[in-house]
Design a protein around this motif. Structure first.
Motif, PDB file in Angstrom:
ATOM      1  N   ILE A  13      -2.749  -2.929  -0.638  1.00 19.52           N
ATOM      2  CA  ILE A  13      -1.520  -3.671  -0.346  1.00 19.52           C
ATOM      3  C   ILE A  13      -0.532  -2.774   0.390  1.00 19.52           C
ATOM      4  O   ILE A  13       0.111  -3.187   1.365  1.00 19.52           O
ATOM      5  CB  ILE A  13      -0.912  -4.241  -1.645  1.00 19.52           C
ATOM      6  CG1 ILE A  13      -1.785  -5.380  -2.155  1.00 19.52           C
ATOM      7  CG2 ILE A  13       0.511  -4.717  -1.432  1.00 19.52           C
ATOM      8  CD1 ILE A  13      -1.388  -5.911  -3.499  1.00 19.52           C
ATOM      9  N   GLU A  14      -0.414  -1.523  -0.044  1.00 18.89           N
ATOM     10  CA  GLU A  14       0.530  -0.607   0.592  1.00 18.89           C
ATOM     11  C   GLU A  14       0.088  -0.277   2.018  1.00 18.89           C
ATOM     12  O   GLU A  14       0.913  -0.213   2.931  1.00 18.89           O
ATOM     13  CB  GLU A  14       0.636   0.670  -0.245  1.00 18.89           C
ATOM     14  CG  GLU A  14       1.827   1.532   0.085  1.00 18.89           C
ATOM     15  CD  GLU A  14       3.164   0.888  -0.251  1.00 18.89           C
ATOM     16  OE1 GLU A  14       3.263   0.230  -1.284  1.00 18.89           O
ATOM     17  OE2 GLU A  14       4.105   1.048   0.542  1.00 18.89           O
ATOM     18  N   VAL A  73      -4.679 -10.724   0.064  1.00 21.48           N
ATOM     19  CA  VAL A  73      -4.121  -9.370   0.095  1.00 21.48           C
ATOM     20  C   VAL A  73      -3.038  -9.275   1.175  1.00 21.48           C
ATOM     21  O   VAL A  73      -1.973  -8.685   0.959  1.00 21.48           O
ATOM     22  CB  VAL A  73      -5.228  -8.322   0.342  1.00 21.48           C
ATOM     23  CG1 VAL A  73      -4.626  -6.957   0.650  1.00 21.48           C
ATOM     24  CG2 VAL A  73      -6.154  -8.223  -0.855  1.00 21.48           C
ATOM     25  N   GLY A  74      -3.294  -9.863   2.325  1.00 20.97           N
ATOM     26  CA  GLY A  74      -2.316  -9.854   3.414  1.00 20.97           C
ATOM     27  C   GLY A  74      -1.033 -10.570   3.026  1.00 20.97           C
ATOM     28  O   GLY A  74       0.066 -10.085   3.307  1.00 20.97           O
ATOM     29  N   VAL A 118       0.159 -11.025  -0.036  1.00 19.82           N
ATOM     30  CA  VAL A 118       0.866 -10.209  -1.042  1.00 19.82           C
ATOM     31  C   VAL A 118       1.533  -9.012  -0.364  1.00 19.82           C
ATOM     32  O   VAL A 118       2.695  -8.687  -0.639  1.00 19.82           O
ATOM     33  CB  VAL A 118      -0.118  -9.739  -2.143  1.00 19.82           C
ATOM     34  CG1 VAL A 118       0.563  -8.753  -3.073  1.00 19.82           C
ATOM     35  CG2 VAL A 118      -0.660 -10.918  -2.913  1.00 19.82           C
ATOM     36  N   ALA A 119       0.793  -8.364   0.549  1.00 21.04           N
ATOM     37  CA  ALA A 119       1.353  -7.207   1.256  1.00 21.04           C
ATOM     38  C   ALA A 119       2.550  -7.609   2.109  1.00 21.04           C
ATOM     39  O   ALA A 119       3.532  -6.869   2.217  1.00 21.04           O
ATOM     40  CB  ALA A 119       0.286  -6.556   2.138  1.00 21.04           C
ATOM     41  N   TYR A 135       5.486  -8.122  -0.171  1.00 24.34           N
ATOM     42  CA  TYR A 135       5.919  -6.806  -0.665  1.00 24.34           C
ATOM     43  C   TYR A 135       6.713  -6.066   0.410  1.00 24.34           C
ATOM     44  O   TYR A 135       7.762  -5.469   0.143  1.00 24.34           O
ATOM     45  CB  TYR A 135       4.694  -5.996  -1.099  1.00 24.34           C
ATOM     46  CG  TYR A 135       5.006  -4.585  -1.505  1.00 24.34           C
ATOM     47  CD1 TYR A 135       4.550  -3.511  -0.742  1.00 24.34           C
ATOM     48  CD2 TYR A 135       5.746  -4.311  -2.652  1.00 24.34           C
ATOM     49  CE1 TYR A 135       4.842  -2.217  -1.111  1.00 24.34           C
ATOM     50  CE2 TYR A 135       6.039  -3.013  -3.015  1.00 24.34           C
ATOM     51  CZ  TYR A 135       5.581  -1.967  -2.249  1.00 24.34           C
ATOM     52  OH  TYR A 135       5.874  -0.673  -2.597  1.00 24.34           O
ATOM     53  N   GLU A 158       3.467   6.806  -3.037  1.00 23.09           N
ATOM     54  CA  GLU A 158       3.902   5.465  -2.624  1.00 23.09           C
ATOM     55  C   GLU A 158       2.715   4.515  -2.522  1.00 23.09           C
ATOM     56  O   GLU A 158       2.882   3.293  -2.620  1.00 23.09           O
ATOM     57  CB  GLU A 158       4.594   5.583  -1.258  1.00 23.09           C
ATOM     58  CG  GLU A 158       5.448   4.401  -0.916  1.00 23.09           C
ATOM     59  CD  GLU A 158       6.260   4.628   0.334  1.00 23.09           C
ATOM     60  OE1 GLU A 158       7.218   5.401   0.261  1.00 23.09           O
ATOM     61  OE2 GLU A 158       5.897   4.040   1.366  1.00 23.09           O
ATOM     62  N   TRP A 168       1.313   2.436  -6.264  1.00 21.11           N
ATOM     63  CA  TRP A 168       1.809   1.132  -6.711  1.00 21.11           C
ATOM     64  C   TRP A 168       2.390   0.397  -5.510  1.00 21.11           C
ATOM     65  O   TRP A 168       3.149   0.977  -4.758  1.00 21.11           O
ATOM     66  CB  TRP A 168       2.870   1.309  -7.808  1.00 21.11           C
ATOM     67  CG  TRP A 168       3.553   0.031  -8.164  1.00 21.11           C
ATOM     68  CD1 TRP A 168       4.791  -0.367  -7.797  1.00 21.11           C
ATOM     69  CD2 TRP A 168       2.981  -1.059  -8.904  1.00 21.11           C
ATOM     70  NE1 TRP A 168       5.062  -1.629  -8.280  1.00 21.11           N
ATOM     71  CE2 TRP A 168       3.964  -2.084  -8.957  1.00 21.11           C
ATOM     72  CE3 TRP A 168       1.746  -1.269  -9.525  1.00 21.11           C
ATOM     73  CZ2 TRP A 168       3.742  -3.284  -9.606  1.00 21.11           C
ATOM     74  CZ3 TRP A 168       1.548  -2.483 -10.171  1.00 21.11           C
ATOM     75  CH2 TRP A 168       2.538  -3.465 -10.208  1.00 21.11           C
ATOM     76  N   PRO A 169       2.115  -0.906  -5.263  1.00 17.85           N
ATOM     77  CA  PRO A 169       1.345  -1.810  -6.134  1.00 17.85           C
ATOM     78  C   PRO A 169      -0.148  -1.816  -5.854  1.00 17.85           C
ATOM     79  O   PRO A 169      -0.857  -2.713  -6.269  1.00 17.85           O
ATOM     80  CB  PRO A 169       1.969  -3.170  -5.793  1.00 17.85           C
ATOM     81  CG  PRO A 169       2.299  -3.062  -4.365  1.00 17.85           C
ATOM     82  CD  PRO A 169       2.695  -1.633  -4.119  1.00 17.85           C
TER      83      PRO A 169
END
Lengths: 84, 252
Positions: free
Chosen positions: B165-166, A53-54, A56-57, A60, B157, B160-161
């Motif tokens: 993660i956000e 998760v880290g 991917v974050a 992103y 906000e 997604w995703p």
């Protein structure tokens, strides 16, 4: 291809942030996962999930910053040969 | 030679531990407040020397800010971002002085293990608590700006995703800011200490000059990235107003 109209310091800031934010996100994911594993006794499940998760974050967040920079500073390359 | 990454506690104030980095942070704040007061106590249309320097700093930083965000946002966020820049710069440059870090000012601490020596003053940004505090101030402010700009729509906000993660992405920004500044300044402190121990003449001066350069670059990077994040958060305001105008524009 678009070029970024950045000064040297701005370029340093961007380059370092793209790398550090990836590392920071993975670190946060690992710490969060390790904390949950300690609490729930599920080692190393949440550690692995947290690191993924880290990662991917982090990617992103780096992509968000890159998108903002392209929108703010991007300009088209002036190529007289292509214009002809 | 011993170098402790975690700053030693010198004394307690109202039950809270005070380290040598906190002492330096207070000193930096006092220096900045005094200089600002001296520069602005008698403002005149034709500025004196100190007022001219202060105006130069503000104008130059505003010009750099306008390059990063637009003119409106650069002016709006100038108080926080310029304060961060000036505080970090003053702290970094003070930390290069001989009385800071592995210098001449020591205190003797008595703990359960006997006597230990600790530096009285140490560069504030070589403490992760200090840099993380500044990162969190920026974090809470840009979340506030985002919510103020878009209201509850800011929460879209986080859809997604994915919420997790956000959230991690948002939290990674202040952590990255803090870690970069902390790492650079701590590495500089260790480098100066090692160089002074190896070659006590001339060579440390070269590295001090390098640390002055690193100090201003890191201060600029922290401030400009904070401005970029604030600009990204306030972009929701532009999108929100644009949506409102297009909804009301059909009557024309």
């Amino acid at each position: 291809m678009r070029r970024l109209n950045l000064s040297t310091v701005q370029a340093l800031a961007v380059a370092s942030q793209l790398g550090f934010v990836l590392g920071a996100a993975v670190l946060l994911g690992i710490l969060g996962g390790a904390f949950l594993d300690t609490r729930l006794g599920t080692s190393p499940l949440f550690l692995v999930v947290g690191s993924i998760v880290g990662a991917v974050a982090g990617i992103y967040s780096a992509a968000q910053l890159a998108t903002y920079l392209l929108a703010r500073f991007g300009k088209k390359n002036e190529n007289p040969e292509q214009e002809q | 030679m011993e170098f402790h990454i975690a700053p030693p506690t010198l004394f307690s104030l109202f039950g809270l531990p005070v380290s040598n980095t906190i002492l330096t942070a207070w000193l930096v704040s006092v220096v900045l407040v005094v200089l600002t007061w001296l520069a602005t106590r008698n403002l005149t249309l034709v500025p004196g020397r100190l007022q001219s320097i202060a105006e130069l700093v503000v104008e130059q930083f505003l010009a750099i800010g306008v390059q990063t965000a637009d003119a409106r946002r650069a002016r709006r966020f100038l108080p926080l971002v310029a304060t961060l820049f000036l505080w970090i710069l003053t702290s970094n440059w003070l930390g290069v002085l001989p009385f800071f870090g592995e210098g001449e000012l020591f205190v003797t601490l008595h703990d359960g293990h006997g006597e230990t020596h600790a530096n009285l003053l140490r560069s504030a940004n070589s403490d992760l608590n200090v840099t993380l505090a500044m990162g969190l101030i920026t974090f809470f402010y840009f979340e506030y700006v985002g919510f103020r700009a878009a209201g509850l729509g800011y929460l879209k906000e986080f859809v997604w995703p994915g919420l997790l993660i956000e959230v991690v992405s948002h939290l990674a920004r202040p952590v990255a800011l803090a870690l970069r500044l902390f790492g650079n300044i701590l590495a500089g402190e260790i480098l100066l200490a090692v160089m002074a121990g190896l070659v006590p003449f001339l060579v440390p001066a070269l590295f001090m000059g390098f640390e002055l350069f690193v100090g201003i670059v890191q201060a600029l990077i922290f401030a400009l990235l904070s401005l970029a994040f604030l600009s990204m958060a306030s972009a929701h305001e532009a999108a929100h107003h644009g949506a409102e105008e297009s909804g009301g524009g059909s009557s024309h």
